[in-house]
Each structure stands twice: as C-alpha cells, then as structure tokens.
Motif scaffolding. Structure first.
Motif, PDB file in Angstrom:
ATOM      1  N   PRO A   1     -13.761  -5.316  -6.678  1.00 52.45           N
ATOM      2  CA  PRO A   1     -13.125  -6.077  -5.606  1.00 52.45           C
ATOM      3  C   PRO A   1     -12.319  -5.184  -4.661  1.00 52.45           C
ATOM      4  CG  PRO A   1     -12.142  -6.581  -7.747  1.00 52.45           C
ATOM      5  CD  PRO A   1     -13.197  -5.578  -7.981  1.00 52.45           C
ATOM      6  N   ALA A   2     -12.252  -5.633  -3.396  1.00 47.76           N
ATOM      7  CA  ALA A   2     -11.466  -4.916  -2.390  1.00 47.76           C
ATOM      8  C   ALA A   2     -10.920  -5.913  -1.383  1.00 47.76           C
ATOM      9  CB  ALA A   2     -12.328  -3.888  -1.674  1.00 47.76           C
ATOM     10  N   PRO A   3      -9.681  -5.688  -0.922  1.00 47.53           N
ATOM     11  CA  PRO A   3      -9.140  -6.592   0.109  1.00 47.53           C
ATOM     12  C   PRO A   3      -9.904  -6.412   1.425  1.00 47.53           C
ATOM     13  CG  PRO A   3      -7.467  -4.997  -0.622  1.00 47.53           C
ATOM     14  CD  PRO A   3      -8.743  -4.659  -1.304  1.00 47.53           C
ATOM     15  N   ARG A   4     -10.279  -7.512   2.037  1.00 42.15           N
ATOM     16  CA  ARG A   4     -11.024  -7.455   3.296  1.00 42.15           C
ATOM     17  C   ARG A   4     -10.229  -6.747   4.399  1.00 42.15           C
ATOM     18  NH1 ARG A   4     -15.742 -10.085   3.553  1.00 42.15           N
ATOM     19  NH2 ARG A   4     -16.170 -11.658   1.984  1.00 42.15           N
ATOM     20  N   ARG A   5      -8.930  -6.867   4.395  1.00 44.07           N
ATOM     21  CA  ARG A   5      -8.102  -6.330   5.469  1.00 44.07           C
ATOM     22  C   ARG A   5      -7.558  -4.936   5.164  1.00 44.07           C
ATOM     23  NH1 ARG A   5      -7.793  -7.422  10.106  1.00 44.07           N
ATOM     24  NH2 ARG A   5      -5.557  -7.128  10.206  1.00 44.07           N
ATOM     25  N   LEU A   6      -7.993  -4.315   4.078  1.00 46.43           N
ATOM     26  CA  LEU A   6      -7.440  -3.014   3.713  1.00 46.43           C
ATOM     27  C   LEU A   6      -7.641  -1.979   4.811  1.00 46.43           C
ATOM     28  CD1 LEU A   6      -6.765  -1.311   0.627  1.00 46.43           C
ATOM     29  CD2 LEU A   6      -8.413  -0.055   1.992  1.00 46.43           C
ATOM     30  N   LEU A   7      -8.843  -1.821   5.316  1.00 52.56           N
ATOM     31  CA  LEU A   7      -9.111  -0.769   6.306  1.00 52.56           C
ATOM     32  C   LEU A   7      -8.351  -0.986   7.617  1.00 52.56           C
ATOM     33  CD1 LEU A   7     -12.874   0.033   5.646  1.00 52.56           C
ATOM     34  CD2 LEU A   7     -10.848   1.299   4.902  1.00 52.56           C
ATOM     35  N   PRO A   8      -8.338  -2.205   8.182  1.00 52.35           N
ATOM     36  CA  PRO A   8      -7.548  -2.387   9.410  1.00 52.35           C
ATOM     37  C   PRO A   8      -6.050  -2.144   9.191  1.00 52.35           C
ATOM     38  CG  PRO A   8      -9.037  -4.248   9.101  1.00 52.35           C
ATOM     39  CD  PRO A   8      -9.136  -3.398   7.872  1.00 52.35           C
ATOM     40  N   VAL A   9      -5.525  -2.573   8.061  1.00 50.40           N
ATOM     41  CA  VAL A   9      -4.103  -2.367   7.768  1.00 50.40           C
ATOM     42  C   VAL A   9      -3.833  -0.876   7.562  1.00 50.40           C
ATOM     43  CG1 VAL A   9      -2.267  -2.825   6.074  1.00 50.40           C
ATOM     44  CG2 VAL A   9      -3.720  -4.699   6.898  1.00 50.40           C
ATOM     45  N   GLN A  10      -4.726  -0.200   6.885  1.00 46.89           N
ATOM     46  CA  GLN A  10      -4.590   1.242   6.666  1.00 46.89           C
ATOM     47  C   GLN A  10      -4.608   1.989   8.000  1.00 46.89           C
ATOM     48  OE1 GLN A  10      -6.500   3.308   3.153  1.00 46.89           O
ATOM     49  NE2 GLN A  10      -7.913   3.832   4.789  1.00 46.89           N
ATOM     50  N   LYS A  11      -5.501   1.578   8.910  1.00 43.81           N
ATOM     51  CA  LYS A  11      -5.558   2.208  10.239  1.00 43.81           C
ATOM     52  C   LYS A  11      -4.235   2.050  10.977  1.00 43.81           C
ATOM     53  CE  LYS A  11     -10.411   2.157  11.514  1.00 43.81           C
ATOM     54  NZ  LYS A  11     -11.441   1.598  12.372  1.00 43.81           N
TER      55      LYS A  11
ATOM     56  N   ILE B   1      -1.623   8.554   1.765  1.00 45.97           N
ATOM     57  CA  ILE B   1      -0.380   9.285   1.546  1.00 45.97           C
ATOM     58  C   ILE B   1       0.718   8.589   2.343  1.00 45.97           C
ATOM     59  CG2 ILE B   1       0.793  11.501   1.863  1.00 45.97           C
ATOM     60  CD1 ILE B   1      -2.149  12.710   1.845  1.00 45.97           C
ATOM     61  N   ALA B   2       1.726   8.105   1.654  1.00 46.07           N
ATOM     62  CA  ALA B   2       2.850   7.431   2.316  1.00 46.07           C
ATOM     63  C   ALA B   2       3.727   8.476   2.998  1.00 46.07           C
ATOM     64  CB  ALA B   2       3.661   6.634   1.301  1.00 46.07           C
ATOM     65  N   LEU B   3       4.024   8.255   4.274  1.00 44.42           N
ATOM     66  CA  LEU B   3       4.872   9.171   5.033  1.00 44.42           C
ATOM     67  C   LEU B   3       6.289   8.624   5.196  1.00 44.42           C
ATOM     68  CD1 LEU B   3       2.345  10.281   7.794  1.00 44.42           C
ATOM     69  CD2 LEU B   3       2.906  11.415   5.618  1.00 44.42           C
ATOM     70  N   ARG B   4       6.505   7.434   4.673  1.00 50.22           N
ATOM     71  CA  ARG B   4       7.851   6.850   4.652  1.00 50.22           C
ATOM     72  C   ARG B   4       7.984   5.977   3.418  1.00 50.22           C
ATOM     73  NH1 ARG B   4       7.788   1.449   5.513  1.00 50.22           N
ATOM     74  NH2 ARG B   4       6.233   0.555   6.899  1.00 50.22           N
ATOM     75  N   GLU B   5       9.210   5.640   3.111  1.00 53.34           N
ATOM     76  CA  GLU B   5       9.456   4.747   1.974  1.00 53.34           C
ATOM     77  C   GLU B   5       9.022   3.323   2.343  1.00 53.34           C
ATOM     78  OE1 GLU B   5      10.510   5.416  -1.132  1.00 53.34           O
ATOM     79  OE2 GLU B   5      10.441   7.526  -0.549  1.00 53.34           O
ATOM     80  N   PRO B   6       8.466   2.575   1.396  1.00 49.64           N
ATOM     81  CA  PRO B   6       8.092   1.185   1.678  1.00 49.64           C
ATOM     82  C   PRO B   6       9.325   0.301   1.816  1.00 49.64           C
ATOM     83  CG  PRO B   6       7.771   1.681  -0.636  1.00 49.64           C
ATOM     84  CD  PRO B   6       8.158   2.973   0.028  1.00 49.64           C
ATOM     85  N   ASP B   7       9.179  -0.759   2.597  1.00 49.14           N
ATOM     86  CA  ASP B   7      10.235  -1.764   2.738  1.00 49.14           C
ATOM     87  C   ASP B   7      10.025  -2.802   1.638  1.00 49.14           C
ATOM     88  OD1 ASP B   7      12.008  -3.764   3.397  1.00 49.14           O
ATOM     89  OD2 ASP B   7      11.126  -4.177   5.364  1.00 49.14           O
TER      90      ASP B   7
ATOM     91  N   MET C   1       0.833  -1.202   0.000  1.00 48.10           N
ATOM     92  CA  MET C   1       0.000   0.000   0.000  1.00 48.10           C
ATOM     93  C   MET C   1       0.869   1.254   0.000  1.00 48.10           C
ATOM     94  SD  MET C   1      -2.954  -1.355   2.625  1.00 48.10           S
ATOM     95  CE  MET C   1      -3.691   0.246   2.906  1.00 48.10           C
ATOM     96  N   LEU C   2       1.947   1.246   0.785  1.00 50.35           N
ATOM     97  CA  LEU C   2       2.862   2.392   0.803  1.00 50.35           C
ATOM     98  C   LEU C   2       3.546   2.556  -0.553  1.00 50.35           C
ATOM     99  CD1 LEU C   2       4.542   1.967   4.320  1.00 50.35           C
ATOM    100  CD2 LEU C   2       2.827   3.679   3.637  1.00 50.35           C
ATOM    101  N   TYR C   3       3.940   1.440  -1.155  1.00 52.64           N
ATOM    102  CA  TYR C   3       4.600   1.487  -2.462  1.00 52.64           C
ATOM    103  C   TYR C   3       3.661   2.097  -3.510  1.00 52.64           C
ATOM    104  CZ  TYR C   3       6.988  -0.032  -6.710  1.00 52.64           C
ATOM    105  OH  TYR C   3       7.613  -0.059  -7.938  1.00 52.64           O
ATOM    106  N   VAL C   4       2.431   1.624  -3.532  1.00 53.04           N
ATOM    107  CA  VAL C   4       1.457   2.122  -4.506  1.00 53.04           C
ATOM    108  C   VAL C   4       1.157   3.599  -4.243  1.00 53.04           C
ATOM    109  CG1 VAL C   4      -0.943   1.908  -5.289  1.00 53.04           C
ATOM    110  CG2 VAL C   4       0.461  -0.148  -4.988  1.00 53.04           C
ATOM    111  N   ALA C   5       0.960   3.970  -2.977  1.00 45.24           N
ATOM    112  CA  ALA C   5       0.677   5.371  -2.647  1.00 45.24           C
ATOM    113  C   ALA C   5       1.832   6.267  -3.088  1.00 45.24           C
ATOM    114  CB  ALA C   5       0.426   5.519  -1.150  1.00 45.24           C
TER     115      ALA C   5
END
Length: 186
Positions: free
Chosen positions: A72-82, A106-112, A23-27
């Motif tokens: 389609p949407a990932p079921r865990r998107l909202l909890p992971v986003q939180k 909005i990504a506030l750091r670089e993705p791993d 999600m961070l990479y895509v953002a």
C-alpha cells in the motif's frame, strides 16, 4: 472488546498538511536506519494510519491508500513530497543500497507535532519500533499480509474498515449460529 467510538461510513478527509508533518517526523526518526527509503516510508505511513483507525476509529492523516505491487501507498505521497522539497522543508536523497538505488526523504526541519495527539504519535512510534531493522522488502511483505491489501485490486483504494478484518477459524458456536440465520427476502 467493546469500542466506544463510532465509525462513519464515509471516508475521512485527507489532511495533506498533517501527512507532510508526519513524513518529516518519520524521516527524522529514520535518519540512521539504513533500510529507510521510499518503500519503507509508504509502509510506515500505511501501518500508522490503519492502526490508528483500528484503535481509535480515525486514521491519523485520512489519506487514501492504494494497492500497488510493493504494497500500500498513500495516493498523495508524491505531490506532498514535492511540496516539502519545493519549500525546502525536505530533500530527496539517492544512494546505493546493496546494489539498488534507494530514494529517501531527508527532513530539513523539525516536524510540527502540534497537529498530532499524543495517542497518534504513540501509534507512529509503535509502528517505527515494529519495523525497526526491517528493510523495504520485509516491510512490504508485512503489508502483503494485511487482508485489505489482499482483497483490493491493483490501483484500488484500500478501505480503512478493512483494518477490522481478521483471519481466524470460526468457533463451533459461531458456525452453529450461522446455520440458524435465514436470508432476508426482499
């Protein structure tokens, strides 16, 4: 078109940490895309996971995707986003986009990226290129063409195996062969 990998009948284990980094990479990659918001994020994740499954026999994140009206949407998107927001790794921005409220990650750091193979990142980049210039509605319409989404009922999981389905006309040879098959008697 032979594949050398095996497909397990049980669904893959969802990897929330990998989903968060993706999600961070895509953002990060979509920062300058005016059409990037929550809906487009869902579609990018979906297409990346299902294309990876189609090509390699394994999805990238293993997340369960559900059928929603907008696609389609990932079921865990909202909890992971939180969690990303709680740890200050990401923030949610809201803005007006052609008279509609657009929520964007909005990504506030670089993705791993150490969690990903080169093939996985290449697949995500391919999906990003495919959806470049598409707004949320166009990305949703593309996802509605996916047979797995069409066959699922609202709220149901879309099986990864549905990526193997294709809509095409049978050849005359396939039709003839089908007529020779007799059903098994139990």
């Amino acid at each position: 078109m032979g594949r050398t990998f095996s497909r397990k009948s049980s669904p893959p284990e969802p990897d929330d940490a990998k989903l968060a980094e993706l999600m961070l990479y895509v953002a990060r990659r979509c920062e300058s895309d005016p059409g990037f918001g929550a809906t487009k994020l869902n579609k990018i994740l979906f297409f990346a996971d299902f294309l990876a499954y189609l090509r390699t026999g394994r999805p990238i994140t293993g997340q369960r995707y559900q059928k929603l009206d907008q696609g389609p949407a990932p079921r865990r998107l909202l909890p992971v986003q939180k969690e990303l927001c709680r740890h200050h790794d990401a923030a949610l921005g809201k803005r007006d986009h052609f008279g509609r409220a657009q929520s964007r990650l909005i990504a506030l750091r670089e993705p791993d990226l150490s969690r990903f193979s080169g093939v996985e990142i290449a697949i995500v980049d391919e999906v990003l290129a495919m959806l470049e210039g598409h707004n949320a509605r166009a990305a949703s319409e593309l996802s509605h063409r996916f047979l797995g989404w069409q066959l699922a009922k609202k709220g149901e999981d879309i099986p990864y195996q549905s990526a193997l389905l294709e809509r095409r006309t049978l050849t005359e040879g396939e039709k003839a062969h089908a007529l020779t098959i007799t059903p098994a008697v139990s």
